[in-house]
Structures are given as structure tokens and as C-alpha cells.
Motif scaffolding. Sequence first.
Motif, mmCIF file in Angstrom:
data_model
loop_
_atom_site.group_PDB
_atom_site.id
_atom_site.type_symbol
_atom_site.label_atom_id
_atom_site.label_comp_id
_atom_site.label_asym_id
_atom_site.label_seq_id
_atom_site.Cartn_x
_atom_site.Cartn_y
_atom_site.Cartn_z
ATOM 1 N N TRP A 272 2.346 1.746 -3.471
ATOM 2 C CA TRP A 272 1.298 2.176 -4.406
ATOM 3 C C TRP A 272 0.995 3.665 -4.225
ATOM 4 O O TRP A 272 0.948 4.425 -5.181
ATOM 5 N N PHE B 116 2.728 1.458 -14.039
ATOM 6 C CA PHE B 116 3.278 1.549 -12.686
ATOM 7 C C PHE B 116 4.774 1.868 -12.762
ATOM 8 O O PHE B 116 5.270 2.759 -12.071
ATOM 9 N N GLN C 232 -5.187 6.090 -7.958
ATOM 10 C CA GLN C 232 -4.894 5.194 -6.837
ATOM 11 C C GLN C 232 -5.970 4.150 -6.579
ATOM 12 O O GLN C 232 -5.668 3.086 -6.069
ATOM 13 N N ASP D 24 0.829 -1.213 0.000
ATOM 14 C CA ASP D 24 0.000 0.000 0.000
ATOM 15 C C ASP D 24 0.862 1.262 0.000
ATOM 16 O O ASP D 24 0.569 2.216 -0.714
#
Length: 70
Positions: free
Chosen positions: A34, A52, A43, A31
Motif C-alpha cells: 500500500w 490502486f 494513503q 502495508d
Amino acid sequence: MKPGDPLLRSRPPRVCKVCGSPDKGDFNATDDTWKTVIPIEYQNKVVCVECFGKFACEKQLELFRVNRLL
């Protein structure tokens, strides 16, 4: 799950919300990673591994390091 599983067949194809390409395989990121890499507007969306990586490069983030033993 394996190929041909009814659940896999019934799932609609996932599309990257950044580039529009079909799902290029699942990958995992923590998390924290990210949230650091992906811009806020993406998101909570599907993002392919290529996008990414591009976001990480734009932010000049090192995602992993390979140590070689001599």
C-alpha cells in the motif's frame, strides 16, 4: 456478515477518494505494498481496486505474477 445484516445496512457507502466511485468491493494489500503503490495524500483514505491498479501501473509495479505449468 451477510447481505441484509443490520450492521451492513447502517454503514454509510464508502467512496473512493481518488475517482469518487462507490465502493467496488473490499480488497487487501499488505502495508508495504500500500505504501509503495498509493501516493502519500491518499494513503489513509479509501481507494478502489481500479485506482490502486492505476497507481501501480503508473509506477510500473508488478503486483502479481501467474506461473503457468506446461
